[in-house]
Design a protein around this motif. Sequence first.
Motif, PDB file in Angstrom:
ATOM      1  N   ALA A 121      -2.002  41.511  34.486  1.00  0.00           N
ATOM      2  CA  ALA A 121      -2.758  40.671  33.560  1.00  0.00           C
ATOM      3  C   ALA A 121      -1.870  40.224  32.400  1.00  0.00           C
ATOM      4  CB  ALA A 121      -3.973  41.442  33.041  1.00  0.00           C
ATOM      5  N   GLU A 122      -1.019  41.108  31.909  1.00  0.00           N
ATOM      6  CA  GLU A 122      -0.106  40.746  30.821  1.00  0.00           C
ATOM      7  C   GLU A 122       0.851  39.643  31.253  1.00  0.00           C
ATOM      8  OE1 GLU A 122       1.734  44.450  29.906  1.00  0.00           O
ATOM      9  OE2 GLU A 122       0.090  45.155  28.614  1.00  0.00           O
ATOM     10  N   LEU A 123       1.334  39.732  32.497  1.00  0.00           N
ATOM     11  CA  LEU A 123       2.253  38.714  33.013  1.00  0.00           C
ATOM     12  C   LEU A 123       1.561  37.362  33.137  1.00  0.00           C
ATOM     13  CD1 LEU A 123       4.028  40.890  35.712  1.00  0.00           C
ATOM     14  CD2 LEU A 123       5.196  39.726  33.833  1.00  0.00           C
ATOM     15  N   GLY A 145      -2.832  23.655  40.985  1.00  0.00           N
ATOM     16  CA  GLY A 145      -1.433  23.686  41.410  1.00  0.00           C
ATOM     17  C   GLY A 145      -0.512  24.215  40.329  1.00  0.00           C
ATOM     18  N   GLY A 146      -0.722  23.759  39.080  1.00  0.00           N
ATOM     19  CA  GLY A 146       0.115  24.231  37.988  1.00  0.00           C
ATOM     20  C   GLY A 146      -0.088  25.708  37.699  1.00  0.00           C
ATOM     21  N   MET A 147      -1.347  26.165  37.799  1.00  0.00           N
ATOM     22  CA  MET A 147      -1.640  27.579  37.561  1.00  0.00           C
ATOM     23  C   MET A 147      -1.048  28.456  38.663  1.00  0.00           C
ATOM     24  SD  MET A 147      -3.104  28.022  34.698  1.00  0.00           S
ATOM     25  CE  MET A 147      -3.954  27.100  33.425  1.00  0.00           C
ATOM     26  N   ARG A 148      -1.080  27.971  39.908  1.00  0.00           N
ATOM     27  CA  ARG A 148      -0.463  28.749  41.000  1.00  0.00           C
ATOM     28  C   ARG A 148       1.036  28.888  40.773  1.00  0.00           C
ATOM     29  NH1 ARG A 148      -4.386  26.126  44.461  1.00  0.00           N
ATOM     30  NH2 ARG A 148      -2.962  24.384  44.834  1.00  0.00           N
ATOM     31  N   GLN A 149       1.653  27.815  40.296  1.00  0.00           N
ATOM     32  CA  GLN A 149       3.092  27.901  40.039  1.00  0.00           C
ATOM     33  C   GLN A 149       3.370  28.862  38.892  1.00  0.00           C
ATOM     34  OE1 GLN A 149       5.791  27.861  41.639  1.00  0.00           O
ATOM     35  NE2 GLN A 149       5.852  25.678  42.088  1.00  0.00           N
ATOM     36  N   ARG A 150       2.503  28.894  37.897  1.00  0.00           N
ATOM     37  CA  ARG A 150       2.641  29.859  36.811  1.00  0.00           C
ATOM     38  C   ARG A 150       2.494  31.284  37.337  1.00  0.00           C
ATOM     39  NH1 ARG A 150       1.860  27.722  31.426  1.00  0.00           N
ATOM     40  NH2 ARG A 150       1.621  25.456  31.515  1.00  0.00           N
ATOM     41  N   ALA A 151       1.560  31.472  38.278  1.00  0.00           N
ATOM     42  CA  ALA A 151       1.380  32.797  38.874  1.00  0.00           C
ATOM     43  C   ALA A 151       2.629  33.222  39.637  1.00  0.00           C
ATOM     44  CB  ALA A 151       0.167  32.800  39.799  1.00  0.00           C
ATOM     45  N   MET A 152       3.269  32.263  40.333  1.00  0.00           N
ATOM     46  CA  MET A 152       4.512  32.569  41.040  1.00  0.00           C
ATOM     47  C   MET A 152       5.618  32.959  40.061  1.00  0.00           C
ATOM     48  SD  MET A 152       4.432  32.476  44.345  1.00  0.00           S
ATOM     49  CE  MET A 152       6.179  32.345  44.668  1.00  0.00           C
ATOM     50  N   ILE A 153       5.668  32.285  38.921  1.00  0.00           N
ATOM     51  CA  ILE A 153       6.662  32.639  37.899  1.00  0.00           C
ATOM     52  C   ILE A 153       6.378  34.038  37.363  1.00  0.00           C
ATOM     53  CG2 ILE A 153       7.550  32.044  35.606  1.00  0.00           C
ATOM     54  CD1 ILE A 153       7.000  29.087  36.312  1.00  0.00           C
ATOM     55  N   ALA A 154       5.081  34.354  37.182  1.00  0.00           N
ATOM     56  CA  ALA A 154       4.711  35.703  36.727  1.00  0.00           C
ATOM     57  C   ALA A 154       5.185  36.752  37.727  1.00  0.00           C
ATOM     58  CB  ALA A 154       3.194  35.792  36.543  1.00  0.00           C
ATOM     59  N   MET A 155       5.019  36.483  39.029  1.00  0.00           N
ATOM     60  CA  MET A 155       5.486  37.419  40.055  1.00  0.00           C
ATOM     61  C   MET A 155       6.999  37.555  40.011  1.00  0.00           C
ATOM     62  SD  MET A 155       3.083  36.670  43.386  1.00  0.00           S
ATOM     63  CE  MET A 155       3.756  38.082  44.263  1.00  0.00           C
ATOM     64  N   ALA A 156       7.681  36.418  39.793  1.00  0.00           N
ATOM     65  CA  ALA A 156       9.147  36.448  39.751  1.00  0.00           C
ATOM     66  C   ALA A 156       9.660  37.279  38.584  1.00  0.00           C
ATOM     67  CB  ALA A 156       9.694  35.023  39.667  1.00  0.00           C
ATOM     68  N   LEU A 157       8.890  37.313  37.494  1.00  0.00           N
ATOM     69  CA  LEU A 157       9.323  38.027  36.293  1.00  0.00           C
ATOM     70  C   LEU A 157       8.805  39.462  36.237  1.00  0.00           C
ATOM     71  CD1 LEU A 157       8.700  35.218  33.659  1.00  0.00           C
ATOM     72  CD2 LEU A 157      10.931  36.054  34.408  1.00  0.00           C
ATOM     73  N   ALA A 158       7.982  39.851  37.224  1.00  0.00           N
ATOM     74  CA  ALA A 158       7.266  41.125  37.161  1.00  0.00           C
ATOM     75  C   ALA A 158       8.183  42.315  36.921  1.00  0.00           C
ATOM     76  CB  ALA A 158       6.452  41.332  38.439  1.00  0.00           C
ATOM     77  N   LEU A 159       9.369  42.297  37.513  1.00  0.00           N
ATOM     78  CA  LEU A 159      10.269  43.448  37.417  1.00  0.00           C
ATOM     79  C   LEU A 159      11.527  43.118  36.614  1.00  0.00           C
ATOM     80  CD1 LEU A 159       9.802  44.619  41.087  1.00  0.00           C
ATOM     81  CD2 LEU A 159       8.864  45.699  39.060  1.00  0.00           C
ATOM     82  N   ASN A 160      11.437  42.050  35.794  1.00  0.00           N
ATOM     83  CA  ASN A 160      12.556  41.647  34.933  1.00  0.00           C
ATOM     84  C   ASN A 160      13.860  41.503  35.722  1.00  0.00           C
ATOM     85  OD1 ASN A 160      13.944  40.928  32.640  1.00  0.00           O
ATOM     86  ND2 ASN A 160      14.190  43.016  31.880  1.00  0.00           N
ATOM     87  N   PRO A 161      13.888  40.595  36.722  1.00  0.00           N
ATOM     88  CA  PRO A 161      15.091  40.451  37.555  1.00  0.00           C
ATOM     89  C   PRO A 161      16.262  39.884  36.766  1.00  0.00           C
ATOM     90  CG  PRO A 161      13.591  38.650  37.954  1.00  0.00           C
ATOM     91  CD  PRO A 161      12.866  39.597  37.039  1.00  0.00           C
ATOM     92  N   LYS A 162      17.450  40.095  37.307  1.00  0.00           N
ATOM     93  CA  LYS A 162      18.655  39.581  36.665  1.00  0.00           C
ATOM     94  C   LYS A 162      18.952  38.149  37.094  1.00  0.00           C
ATOM     95  CE  LYS A 162      20.460  44.271  36.511  1.00  0.00           C
ATOM     96  NZ  LYS A 162      21.403  45.235  37.099  1.00  0.00           N
ATOM     97  N   LEU A 163      18.406  37.727  38.250  1.00  0.00           N
ATOM     98  CA  LEU A 163      18.628  36.381  38.765  1.00  0.00           C
ATOM     99  C   LEU A 163      17.334  35.841  39.351  1.00  0.00           C
ATOM    100  CD1 LEU A 163      20.404  33.961  39.746  1.00  0.00           C
ATOM    101  CD2 LEU A 163      20.896  35.313  41.802  1.00  0.00           C
TER     102      LEU A 163
END
Length: 325
Positions: A121-123, A145-163
């Motif tokens: 939820a925080e993401l 569509g824009g919200m789904r893309q935001r959700a994908m970005i949230a998933m991408a950032l979930a574990l603070n990746p380096k790339l």
Amino acid sequence: MSFPTPDGAVQAVRGLSFDVERGRTLGIVGESGSGKSVSTQALMGLTRGAEVAGSALFEGRQLIGMPAEELRRLRGAEISMIFQDPLSSLHPLYTVGWQIVELIRIHEPFVGKAQARKRAAELLGLVGIPQPERRVDDYPHQFSGGMRQRAMIAMALALNPKLIIADEPTTALDATVQAQILDLMMRLQKEFDTALIMITHDLGVIADIADEVLVMYAGKPVERAGRRDLYYRPHHPYTVGLLESVPSTTGAKGRLKPVPGQPPSLLRPPSGCTFHPRCPYVMRQCRLEEPPLMGEPGHQSACWLPLDVVGLGPEAARRREEESS
């Protein structure tokens, strides 16, 4: 990279080399089929059936040929991908929150469900989704569509990746939402100090977000330079053609100048420079010899033309060739 087919091997990517540091953005541009997406998918082991040769190092670890289990641990945790179509990337039968929770708990099994749900939820709130505590229980089809893309970005950032590898993440969005997504990605990149590879065919996106730009054509890199150099001092005729085919935002009138012809078949690429059948500057050497990337360390181009000729036009290039011969 090559893909075997009944007609022969498709030479999808050849001679590609790049690097990207933390906190920096590399933009990769080119027409469809130029090898932009498959080159980065190969890093993640997502190109089944491809024959991949070469080396790809991530913090000293060799990605090419890495065991599948080790690569799975790397995906999502240290390297994340944002795909072009979030509706096909998100599972339609599970809530968005559940999918983020699963990602977190797969890589961090010591995290409880309640804690992972709170982080999900925080993401969602971090990427600008309103009422994230409620929307965490919604399914992908309930998001725009824009919200789904935001959700994908949230998933991408979930574990603070380096790339983060973003593969045309704004293509299906309208201009207003596209600008919001790009602003969001730039803000979050600065906040998390993440390295970003942005793949797109839209030079406007690259102008907004990239520090350095790599132009690809027919599976090969043809120019690499800093963003400002590429836009104001392009050298390769293909790069010049891409820039001339972009609509003007300054009110200048006149017809667009499309790049003539079609990209070559990667089953049987032409001899010499692969762009020579479409190039207005073509010389005899272009048909016979394949140019390497050359030039200054910060601005390299795979073209035999002298730097001062491109700005003068094709006729000047032909006159110089005639004079030299």
